[in-house]
Write a protein that holds these residues in place. Structure first.
Motif, PDB file in Angstrom:
ATOM      1  N   VAL A 113       0.922  -1.133  -0.195  1.00  0.00           N
ATOM      2  CA  VAL A 113      -0.008   0.153   0.049  1.00  0.00           C
ATOM      3  C   VAL A 113       0.884   1.169  -0.052  1.00  0.00           C
ATOM      4  N   ASN A 114       1.909   1.243   0.681  1.00  0.00           N
ATOM      5  CA  ASN A 114       2.991   2.262   0.706  1.00  0.00           C
ATOM      6  C   ASN A 114       3.223   2.871  -0.545  1.00  0.00           C
ATOM      7  N   ARG A 115       3.678   1.652  -1.432  1.00  0.00           N
ATOM      8  CA  ARG A 115       4.032   1.939  -2.656  1.00  0.00           C
ATOM      9  C   ARG A 115       3.110   2.572  -3.684  1.00  0.00           C
ATOM     10  N   ILE A 116       1.728   2.777  -3.321  1.00  0.00           N
ATOM     11  CA  ILE A 116       0.922   3.259  -4.354  1.00  0.00           C
ATOM     12  C   ILE A 116       0.202   4.597  -3.995  1.00  0.00           C
ATOM     13  N   LEU A 117       0.848   5.099  -2.708  1.00  0.00           N
ATOM     14  CA  LEU A 117       0.330   6.046  -2.172  1.00  0.00           C
ATOM     15  C   LEU A 117       1.046   7.424  -2.779  1.00  0.00           C
ATOM     16  N   PRO A 118       0.385   8.682  -2.593  1.00  0.00           N
ATOM     17  CA  PRO A 118       1.121   9.781  -3.077  1.00  0.00           C
ATOM     18  C   PRO A 118       2.557  10.114  -2.344  1.00  0.00           C
ATOM     19  N   ALA A 119       3.354  10.811  -2.800  1.00  0.00           N
ATOM     20  CA  ALA A 119       4.495  11.155  -2.154  1.00  0.00           C
ATOM     21  C   ALA A 119       4.261  11.912  -0.840  1.00  0.00           C
ATOM     22  N   GLY A 120       4.738  11.524   0.181  1.00  0.00           N
ATOM     23  CA  GLY A 120       4.680  11.931   1.574  1.00  0.00           C
ATOM     24  C   GLY A 120       3.703  11.460   2.169  1.00  0.00           C
ATOM     25  N   LYS A 121       2.971  10.339   1.720  1.00  0.00           N
ATOM     26  CA  LYS A 121       1.880   9.885   2.503  1.00  0.00           C
ATOM     27  C   LYS A 121       2.204   8.205   2.861  1.00  0.00           C
ATOM     28  N   ARG A 122       1.667   7.789   3.868  1.00  0.00           N
ATOM     29  CA  ARG A 122       2.168   6.300   4.386  1.00  0.00           C
ATOM     30  C   ARG A 122       0.616   5.770   4.955  1.00  0.00           C
ATOM     31  N   ALA A 123       0.812   4.356   4.817  1.00  0.00           N
ATOM     32  CA  ALA A 123      -0.300   3.648   5.394  1.00  0.00           C
ATOM     33  C   ALA A 123      -0.045   3.383   7.006  1.00  0.00           C
ATOM     34  N   GLY A 124      -1.100   3.226   7.649  1.00  0.00           N
ATOM     35  CA  GLY A 124      -1.199   3.021   8.991  1.00  0.00           C
ATOM     36  C   GLY A 124      -2.040   1.740   9.265  1.00  0.00           C
ATOM     37  N   VAL A 125      -1.709   1.315  10.459  1.00  0.00           N
ATOM     38  CA  VAL A 125      -2.099  -0.318  10.838  1.00  0.00           C
ATOM     39  C   VAL A 125      -3.337   0.109  11.900  1.00  0.00           C
ATOM     40  N   LEU A 126      -4.676  -0.370  11.811  1.00  0.00           N
ATOM     41  CA  LEU A 126      -5.594  -0.253  12.715  1.00  0.00           C
ATOM     42  C   LEU A 126      -5.851  -1.869  13.345  1.00  0.00           C
ATOM     43  N   THR A 127      -5.507  -1.946  14.702  1.00  0.00           N
ATOM     44  CA  THR A 127      -5.381  -3.323  15.322  1.00  0.00           C
ATOM     45  C   THR A 127      -6.495  -3.382  16.358  1.00  0.00           C
ATOM     46  N   ILE A 128      -6.780  -4.495  16.409  1.00  0.00           N
ATOM     47  CA  ILE A 128      -7.889  -5.060  17.887  1.00  0.00           C
ATOM     48  C   ILE A 128      -6.925  -4.893  19.245  1.00  0.00           C
ATOM     49  N   SER A 129      -5.642  -4.935  19.086  1.00  0.00           N
ATOM     50  CA  SER A 129      -4.751  -4.792  20.280  1.00  0.00           C
ATOM     51  C   SER A 129      -3.649  -4.424  20.151  1.00  0.00           C
ATOM     52  N   THR A 147       5.812   2.438  11.294  1.00  0.00           N
ATOM     53  CA  THR A 147       4.393   2.501  10.612  1.00  0.00           C
ATOM     54  C   THR A 147       3.538   3.094  11.798  1.00  0.00           C
ATOM     55  N   PRO A 148       2.576   3.780  11.519  1.00  0.00           N
ATOM     56  CA  PRO A 148       1.607   4.183  12.696  1.00  0.00           C
ATOM     57  C   PRO A 148       0.891   2.913  13.015  1.00  0.00           C
ATOM     58  N   VAL A 149       0.467   2.872  14.254  1.00  0.00           N
ATOM     59  CA  VAL A 149      -0.537   1.946  14.778  1.00  0.00           C
ATOM     60  C   VAL A 149      -1.600   2.584  15.637  1.00  0.00           C
ATOM     61  N   GLY A 150      -2.843   2.272  15.301  1.00  0.00           N
ATOM     62  CA  GLY A 150      -3.958   2.796  16.163  1.00  0.00           C
ATOM     63  C   GLY A 150      -4.748   1.269  16.476  1.00  0.00           C
ATOM     64  N   SER A 151      -5.790   1.600  17.437  1.00  0.00           N
ATOM     65  CA  SER A 151      -6.276   0.390  18.011  1.00  0.00           C
ATOM     66  C   SER A 151      -7.752   0.808  18.672  1.00  0.00           C
ATOM     67  N   THR A 152      -8.522  -0.165  18.557  1.00  0.00           N
ATOM     68  CA  THR A 152      -9.938  -0.362  19.180  1.00  0.00           C
ATOM     69  C   THR A 152      -9.923  -0.507  20.714  1.00  0.00           C
ATOM     70  N   GLU A 153      -8.643  -0.897  21.143  1.00  0.00           N
ATOM     71  CA  GLU A 153      -8.667  -0.957  22.765  1.00  0.00           C
ATOM     72  C   GLU A 153      -8.945   0.222  23.254  1.00  0.00           C
ATOM     73  N   GLY A 154      -9.599  -0.178  24.374  1.00  0.00           N
ATOM     74  CA  GLY A 154     -10.456   1.104  25.056  1.00  0.00           C
ATOM     75  C   GLY A 154     -11.760   1.613  24.873  1.00  0.00           C
ATOM     76  N   GLY A 155     -12.277   1.013  23.420  1.00  0.00           N
ATOM     77  CA  GLY A 155     -13.622   1.311  22.937  1.00  0.00           C
ATOM     78  C   GLY A 155     -14.543   0.577  24.003  1.00  0.00           C
ATOM     79  N   GLN A 156     -15.956   0.754  23.617  1.00  0.00           N
ATOM     80  CA  GLN A 156     -16.876   0.344  24.284  1.00  0.00           C
ATOM     81  C   GLN A 156     -17.312  -1.155  24.132  1.00  0.00           C
ATOM     82  N   GLU A 157     -16.998  -1.516  22.868  1.00  0.00           N
ATOM     83  CA  GLU A 157     -17.296  -2.960  22.580  1.00  0.00           C
ATOM     84  C   GLU A 157     -16.372  -3.905  21.995  1.00  0.00           C
ATOM     85  N   PHE A 158     -15.831  -3.532  20.979  1.00  0.00           N
ATOM     86  CA  PHE A 158     -15.370  -4.479  19.796  1.00  0.00           C
ATOM     87  C   PHE A 158     -14.240  -5.059  20.403  1.00  0.00           C
TER      88      PHE A 158
END
Length: 236
Positions: A113-129, A147-158
């Motif tokens: 995915v990184n290879r197809i993005l415009p210059a200066g942009k990158r992919a991030g990962v959204l994980t369950i944990s 690589t940036p990593v975000g998460s649903t941890e701390g959410g109300q359900e998932f």
């Protein structure tokens, strides 16, 4: 025409190694057969609970996954995948154990995915944990360092409903957890150009995440659809 044999099962080119779970698998989830526009062949790996695989590094489960992968190949599948992004840890071992292509984790898309993005942009990962997604997982999937990593941890359900293997799921709350986590990633990382969903249970919310963030969203469904298209190219 003379038909050739040699397999037990025909037409299901993709074999999916499934966790041993009972939480609801709604349409869009990798473990719901209605998700796929082509036949798939499921194999449950007994005792591979979400908690064990995601929170405890799938300790002691490699042999069971290898045995299940070999059984799927013996039955006739042409490629192997798994229904947990954390099984990137087993990519090398599973690839060495069977004679067909193996794609263990949605995380394997990040570099592409990184290879197809415009210059200066990158992919991030959204994980369950994020708390248990280690450098070893990321290295096994060849996710670029930093690589940036975000998460649903701390959410109300998932995260809770999936990892605790609960028998009910509030779909709207789970959807909100995924969208809110994605929006938080976008705000924290202005160079974010796309999201890769680590968790195969996030796929039902991919369209909602894309609408909310305005970013391309890639998941195990996008990866396995590509994977299958090579195993069984369409005939025109």
């Amino acid at each position: 025409m003379i038909a050739a044999g040699g397999k037990s099962i025909y037409g299901a080119s993709v074999g999916i190694l499934m966790l041993d779970a009972r939480f609801p698998r709604i349409p869009g989830d990798m473990g719901n057969a209605l998700t796929w526009p082509f036949p798939v062949h499921f194999r449950i790996v007994r005792n591979a609970s979400p908690d064990l695989v995601v929170r405890r590094g799938a300790t002691g489960m490699l042999d069971a996954f290898v045995d299940a992968a070999r059984e799927l190949v013996d039955e006739g599948v042409d490629g192997i995948t798994t229904n947990c992004g954390f099984l990137a840890l087993f990519q090398k071992e599973l690839s060495e154990a069977v004679s067909v292509p193996v794609v263990t984790s949605s995380l394997m898309q990040v570099e592409m995915v990184n290879r197809i993005l415009p210059a200066g942009k990158r992919a991030g990962v959204l994980t369950i944990s994020a708390s248990t997604l280690t450098e070893a997982h990321l290295r096994s999937a060849q996710v670029p360092e930093g690589t940036p990593v975000g998460s649903t941890e701390g959410g109300q359900e998932f995260t809770r409903a999936i990892l605790d293997n609960e028998l009910t799921l509030d779909v709207e709350k789970a959807r909100a957890d995924n969208v809110e986590a994605a929006l938080a990633m976008k705000e924290a990382h202005p160079d974010l150009g796309a999201l890769v969903l680590e968790c195969t249970n996030m796929c039902p919310y991919a369209a909602d995440i894309q609408t909310a963030t305005g970013l391309p969203v890639y998941s195990i469904v996008s990866l396995v659809s590509w994977f299958q298209s090579g195993l069984r190219p369409p005939i025109y």
